[in-house]
Design an enzyme around this catalytic site. Structure first.
Site, PDB file in Angstrom:
ATOM      1  N   ARG A   1       9.160   8.434   5.484  1.00  0.00           N
ATOM      2  CA  ARG A   1       9.692   9.769   5.721  1.00  0.00           C
ATOM      3  C   ARG A   1       9.547  10.121   7.190  1.00  0.00           C
ATOM      4  O   ARG A   1       8.445  10.096   7.722  1.00  0.00           O
ATOM      5  CB  ARG A   1       8.853  10.778   4.917  1.00  0.00           C
ATOM      6  CG  ARG A   1       9.620  11.470   3.883  1.00  0.00           C
ATOM      7  CD  ARG A   1       8.823  12.385   3.043  1.00  0.00           C
ATOM      8  NE  ARG A   1       7.579  12.945   3.525  1.00  0.00           N
ATOM      9  CZ  ARG A   1       7.105  14.111   3.113  1.00  0.00           C
ATOM     10  NH1 ARG A   1       7.803  14.833   2.267  1.00  0.00           N
ATOM     11  NH2 ARG A   1       5.950  14.558   3.525  1.00  0.00           N
TER      12      ARG A   1
ATOM     13  N   THR B   1      12.135  15.358  10.372  1.00  0.00           N
ATOM     14  CA  THR B   1      13.255  15.765   9.498  1.00  0.00           C
ATOM     15  C   THR B   1      12.907  15.699   8.020  1.00  0.00           C
ATOM     16  O   THR B   1      13.625  16.270   7.199  1.00  0.00           O
ATOM     17  CB  THR B   1      14.458  14.835   9.725  1.00  0.00           C
ATOM     18  OG1 THR B   1      14.074  13.508   9.297  1.00  0.00           O
ATOM     19  CG2 THR B   1      14.864  14.789  11.189  1.00  0.00           C
TER      20      THR B   1
ATOM     21  N   ASP C   1      -1.942  12.466   1.988  1.00  0.00           N
ATOM     22  CA  ASP C   1      -0.987  11.383   2.247  1.00  0.00           C
ATOM     23  C   ASP C   1      -1.424  10.146   1.469  1.00  0.00           C
ATOM     24  O   ASP C   1      -2.441   9.523   1.788  1.00  0.00           O
ATOM     25  CB  ASP C   1      -0.938  11.093   3.750  1.00  0.00           C
ATOM     26  CG  ASP C   1       0.191  10.137   4.091  1.00  0.00           C
ATOM     27  OD1 ASP C   1       0.227   9.028   3.501  1.00  0.00           O
ATOM     28  OD2 ASP C   1       1.037  10.485   4.914  1.00  0.00           O
TER      29      ASP C   1
ATOM     30  N   ASP D   1      -1.749   6.759   3.470  1.00  0.00           N
ATOM     31  CA  ASP D   1      -2.906   6.756   4.369  1.00  0.00           C
ATOM     32  C   ASP D   1      -4.213   6.635   3.590  1.00  0.00           C
ATOM     33  O   ASP D   1      -5.151   5.959   4.028  1.00  0.00           O
ATOM     34  CB  ASP D   1      -2.926   8.035   5.211  1.00  0.00           C
ATOM     35  CG  ASP D   1      -1.910   7.984   6.348  1.00  0.00           C
ATOM     36  OD1 ASP D   1      -1.407   6.884   6.646  1.00  0.00           O
ATOM     37  OD2 ASP D   1      -1.619   9.047   6.919  1.00  0.00           O
TER      38      ASP D   1
HETATM   39  C1  PRP Z   1       5.303   9.084   0.969  1.00  0.00           C
HETATM   40  C2  PRP Z   1       5.303   8.752  -0.502  1.00  0.00           C
HETATM   41  C3  PRP Z   1       6.763   8.767  -0.845  1.00  0.00           C
HETATM   42  C4  PRP Z   1       7.291   9.849   0.071  1.00  0.00           C
HETATM   43  C5  PRP Z   1       7.496  11.087  -0.747  1.00  0.00           C
HETATM   44  O1  PRP Z   1       5.620   7.978   1.721  1.00  0.00           O
HETATM   45  O2  PRP Z   1       4.674   7.538  -0.793  1.00  0.00           O
HETATM   46  O3  PRP Z   1       7.429   7.548  -0.603  1.00  0.00           O
HETATM   47  O4  PRP Z   1       6.288  10.102   1.058  1.00  0.00           O
HETATM   48  O5  PRP Z   1       8.085  12.068   0.024  1.00  0.00           O
HETATM   49  P1  PRP Z   1       9.558  12.599  -0.261  1.00  0.00           P
HETATM   50  O6  PRP Z   1       9.662  12.807  -1.741  1.00  0.00           O
HETATM   51  O7  PRP Z   1       9.605  13.880   0.517  1.00  0.00           O
HETATM   52  O8  PRP Z   1      10.527  11.586   0.247  1.00  0.00           O
HETATM   53  P2  PRP Z   1       5.617   8.019   3.342  1.00  0.00           P
HETATM   54  O9  PRP Z   1       6.963   8.386   3.863  1.00  0.00           O
HETATM   55  O10 PRP Z   1       4.471   8.841   3.812  1.00  0.00           O
HETATM   56  O11 PRP Z   1       5.443   6.508   3.719  1.00  0.00           O
HETATM   57  P3  PRP Z   1       4.180   5.545   3.483  1.00  0.00           P
HETATM   58  O12 PRP Z   1       4.069   5.315   2.000  1.00  0.00           O
HETATM   59  O13 PRP Z   1       4.581   4.313   4.219  1.00  0.00           O
HETATM   60  O14 PRP Z   1       2.958   6.212   4.049  1.00  0.00           O
HETATM   61  N1  URA Z   2       3.873  11.994   0.747  1.00  0.00           N
HETATM   62  C1  URA Z   2       2.550  11.965   0.491  1.00  0.00           C
HETATM   63  O1  URA Z   2       1.906  10.907   0.594  1.00  0.00           O
HETATM   64  N2  URA Z   2       1.941  13.100   0.113  1.00  0.00           N
HETATM   65  C2  URA Z   2       2.617  14.264  -0.014  1.00  0.00           C
HETATM   66  O2  URA Z   2       1.998  15.278  -0.376  1.00  0.00           O
HETATM   67  C3  URA Z   2       3.991  14.275   0.267  1.00  0.00           C
HETATM   68  C4  URA Z   2       4.603  13.132   0.639  1.00  0.00           C
END
Ligand code: PRP
Ligand code: URA
Length: 210
Positions: A105, A109, A201, A204
């Site tokens: 994400r 944006t 997150d 993370d």
């Molecule tokens: C997180 C999570 C989802 C997304 C959800 O991933 O694991 O994939 O955010 O958010 P959304 O419904 O608003 O799209 P992130 O983009 O943080 O990537 P990561 O798993 O690599 O940390």
């Molecule tokens: N992605 C995450 O990992 N946590 C949130 O709360 C939203 C998006």
């Protein structure tokens, strides 16, 4: 077909979810909990697998029993955080294949950016369960499902741990044919697109990159 949104209120899932949300839970325990919750959720998400009759000789006699009727599954985690759910579901269905969709994400944006996609070559013969712990705005899951649909699987389900109402709405609008399995639906998203109260997150916390 209208979506079904299944909230899994099994006591074991809800108990583990409490510790998953706790900010004091470290990465090692967090990873274990994500895996265990995914394993438990997999029971419900595979409830409709068809069975066929068979028979086996027990030490005492002939038993008329059932086995899963040759249905092929594929799990597709959305990178990174979906990876945390793979071990758990594979413990339930070890013969399943695993594809990967890489999306992150954009922090400004909140739009998903695709960076990787590798799906099983025989995906047209498979029922797919997509894995991601978080359904926030829904953008990542909506895009992942669109990518997978283009490859023509037999069916698709989406399994997350925590969903926001905003994500559920966006997802069910974009993919009304895809059932959603989650452990809880939270209050709302904050101004940074994080689920409140959520768990922070997920990527993370799984990978210790806070
Ligand atoms: C997180 C999570 C989802 C997304 C959800 O991933 O694991 O994939 O955010 O958010 P959304 O419904 O608003 O799209 P992130 O983009 O943080 O990537 P990561 O798993 O690599 O940390
Ligand atoms: N992605 C995450 O990992 N946590 C949130 O709360 C939203 C998006």
């Amino acid at each position: 077909m209208a979506n079904q949104v299944m909230v899994m209120d099994h006591p074991l899932i809800q108990h583990k979810l409490t510790f998953l949300r706790d900010k004091r839970t470290g990465s090692k325990e967090f990873r274990e909990l994500v895996s265990e919750i995914a394993m438990l959720m997999c029971y419900e998400a595979t409830r409709d697998l068809p069975l066929e009759e068979t028979q086996v000789e027990t030490p005492v006699g002939l038993a008329h029993t059932k086995v899963i009727a040759g249905r092929k599954l594929a799990f597709v985690p959305i990178l990174r955080a979906g990876l945390g759910m793979v071990d758990g579901v594979l413990r339930m269905v070890p013969a399943a294949k695993v594809g990967h969709i890489g999306l992150y994400r954009d922090h400004q944006t909140l739009q998903p950016v695709e960076y990787y996609s590798k799906l099983p070559s025989d995906i047209q013969e498979r029922d797919v369960i997509v894995l991601d712990p978080m359904l926030a705005t829904g953008g990542s899951a909506v895009d992942a499902i669109s990518i997978i649909k283009r490859s023509g699987p037999k069916s698709i389900k989406f399994m997350c741990i925590i969903a926001a109402p905003e994500g559920v709405e966006a997802f069910t609008k974009a993919h009304p044919d895809v059932p959603v399995y989650c452990a809880d639906v939270d209050s709302h998203l904050n101004e940074h697109g994080y689920i409140v109260p959520g768990l922070g997150d997920a990527g993370d916390r799984i990978f210790g990159t806070l």
